[in-house]
Design an enzyme around this catalytic site. Sequence first.
Site, mmCIF file in Angstrom:
data_model
loop_
_atom_site.group_PDB
_atom_site.id
_atom_site.type_symbol
_atom_site.label_atom_id
_atom_site.label_comp_id
_atom_site.label_asym_id
_atom_site.label_seq_id
_atom_site.Cartn_x
_atom_site.Cartn_y
_atom_site.Cartn_z
ATOM 1 N N ASP A 321 0.869 -1.167 0.000
ATOM 2 C CA ASP A 321 0.000 0.000 0.000
ATOM 3 C C ASP A 321 0.913 1.226 0.000
ATOM 4 O OD1 ASP A 321 -2.390 1.537 0.283
ATOM 5 O OD2 ASP A 321 -1.819 1.858 2.367
ATOM 6 N N THR A 323 0.298 4.686 1.028
ATOM 7 C CA THR A 323 0.288 5.561 2.188
ATOM 8 C C THR A 323 0.745 4.816 3.432
ATOM 9 O OG1 THR A 323 -1.566 6.749 1.208
ATOM 10 C CG2 THR A 323 -1.110 7.151 3.536
ATOM 11 N N ASP A 558 -1.227 -0.360 6.404
ATOM 12 C CA ASP A 558 -1.478 0.096 7.765
ATOM 13 C C ASP A 558 -2.935 0.470 8.001
ATOM 14 O OD1 ASP A 558 -1.592 2.376 6.277
ATOM 15 O OD2 ASP A 558 -0.422 3.607 7.656
#
Length: 810
Positions: A321, A323, A558
């Site tokens: 991912d 970000t 996250d």
Amino acid sequence: MPENEKDQSGTAVREDVVSTQGLSAADVAERVAAGKTNAFVQDTSRSVWSIVRANVLTLFNGIILACFIVLFAIGRWQDALFGFSAIANAVIGSVQEYRAKRALDRLALLNAPHARVMREGSEAEIPLDDVVMDDTLILRAGDQVPADGVLTGSRGLQVDESMLTGESDAVEKEDADRVLSGSVVVAGEGTAVVDRVGADSFANSLAAEAKRFSLVASELRSSIDRVLKWVTWFVGPVALLVLNAQMIAQGGWSQASASGAWREAATATIASVVAMVPLGLVLMTSIAFAVGAVKLARQQVLVQELPAVEGLARVDIICLDKTGTLTQGDIIFDAAHPLVTRPGWEAVLSWYGVQKDANATARSLAGHFTQQPQDHERDRVPFSSARKWSAVVFGNDMWILGGPEMVFPAHDSQDPVLQKLASQSTELASTGRRTLVLAHGTPTHDETVPADAVPVVLLTFRENIRSDAAETLSYFAAQEVDVRIISGDNPQTVAAIAREVGLDAPHGFDARGLPDDEQELLQVINSNVVFGRVSPDQKKRIVVALKSAGRTVAMTGDGVNDALAIKEADIGVAMNSGAAATKAVARLVLLDGKFSHLPSVVAEGRQVIANIERVSMLFLTKTAYATFLAIAFGILLLPFPFLPRQLSVTDGLTIGIPAFFLALLPNAQRYIPGFLRRSLTFAVPAGVSVTLGLAAYAKLAANLSIPEAEIRTGSTLILAIIGIWILVVLSRPVTRFKGMVIGAMMVGLVLVYSVRIARDFLQFTDPTLPTALLVLGTSVACIALIEIVRFVHRRVAYRDAEESRQRLSK
């Protein structure tokens, strides 16, 4: 709120959502005294009992114990040394795993998620165990519900119950609906009154599997289990075969039973059975996993299941991912690009920036837009990762904030303003900046963009790229691990950031165009590096498609929208700054959020695999020759040429002690599938070579009428010489440390044969010239065969490596 950013900041929820002042201190004390708390022992690693059971209560320990008892019963305690060795193995294995458990539990405790509750009219953040019956929970996007409850207030609350029900679609929740512990808030906010806590909650019957011990696939563990199963099937029949041969060698069943010679037969049988059991292999594997986990814990990597140390070393594709992984997750407002004139848009952006549930993108607006709207909001549509936009209503004006292509799909692009929006957003996204559009329209009665919506202003944001991202991705490229970036952002923005960190990503693929057909989906995944506008369910689909194609997949992230994919991946890696639900399902948690730890995890996993493969060849060679010797001597009706005590000493000095050091040495060898096949490719032919040599020696010695004690001495000497040579062969290249270990074992064997007390205990005699010549000739012949076996084995390993590279390149 805009963008799937996984932020859970804020200190109080909206007043119109809070429907109660919460419990008082006296109320809480009363419920604690009554035991109505959420306290529930949920180990983040193996329990003490499971560690002891795994290391002590095993089938092979049962076999060893039975043999141990028999030898004591017949007065041959000197031959029961292996029993103490098995006890030591069990104790060492249990202690090592318990030390690893304590280290990991301490880390998990320090990083355990908290719950937000209302207490005496104000919000409090407390440990999950301190939640009590009738507490008022405050729920926001990214939270994992800590206890079962009934909603008393809700604003667009959407809950993902996939970890409980298996259904991945978010469930809309209204007032009076139930929320279950273990479910995840993916959008909106709300409050709920707890009605079930601790062991009574729904999740505690299911969440253990979802969170911790859905066992990670381990080739080492499954391969060793397979070997142990094979040995289990062989032990009984082989023991009977050897016992029959020994009884006949003692003059037959009747005479041996009458004369007491059956004790010698039983001792020889036990020697053959004990030699077949690869007890140390299980111990070495457990120790290697435990030591690896503790070493990673010192680097702020929490290993939630020990074989996950191995797992990342087997990964051949990693999905990231953007970000929080490639970027630091801190959003900086860049600029506003007005598209049409519409008063009041600055005040709307200011309102977005100060909301208590605002994520990093919205909060970055607060410093630039400070004039709040004069009216109170009349209605609101919370952000959802499926819509990728949110909205607020002031009076008769509805303001929508979200991704340009999500608020205004491509088929609406005939309008000149929309065309301008599309061209500007594409141009700005290609520079690596993130774009959001603030649009205006007439309020709707459902959660849809108004048909008359008009883009008012295009907003751009910047992200700080992690300093370690480029170096880490370079490492994966050098190790031939493929990388895929899957993000909820604009695909061109993600592609621009990917190029900044060194990836070959000329463009990004818009996930809204992903095909439904699995084969077509796999082709798209293989031909693109960057995917944008990916929904949580699509992230999971991508991981599943790669796994179905035979890839070993790691997924890092996250946010709560990464949780499904992380749980589905072979190895899920979560950032500690992320949502509680994401950390709960991950195999590894990067406690300091440093992406640069992943190479260390890979290196640790490769060390475990490569060293255990080397050690396994030592133990499996012993199992092979012990099995073949038992069968050969059983068929030839020859006395078994070893006492148990003699085998215990040679095994310890040629296998057990050196294996302990070899299992923990640095080793950067790349992972190649086929661990068990390669190990057996060496162990079985090597075992046959040893068997042929010892059987030939025993037959020739018997024909020369050499005494049985001298035959045993020569057999033990041959086995010691060959064992040391196998150790040398498998230790190549022989470094200084390995040379010291091998040298120490040689010194130990010399002492065993030269020190009077050891010689007498082991019943060694001085070999005569015929015995010495037979020992020398047999040893040289076996060493030559071992070298041939190793040459062929290396060719097999090379072929496996080439096939693995070709498979990954397709």
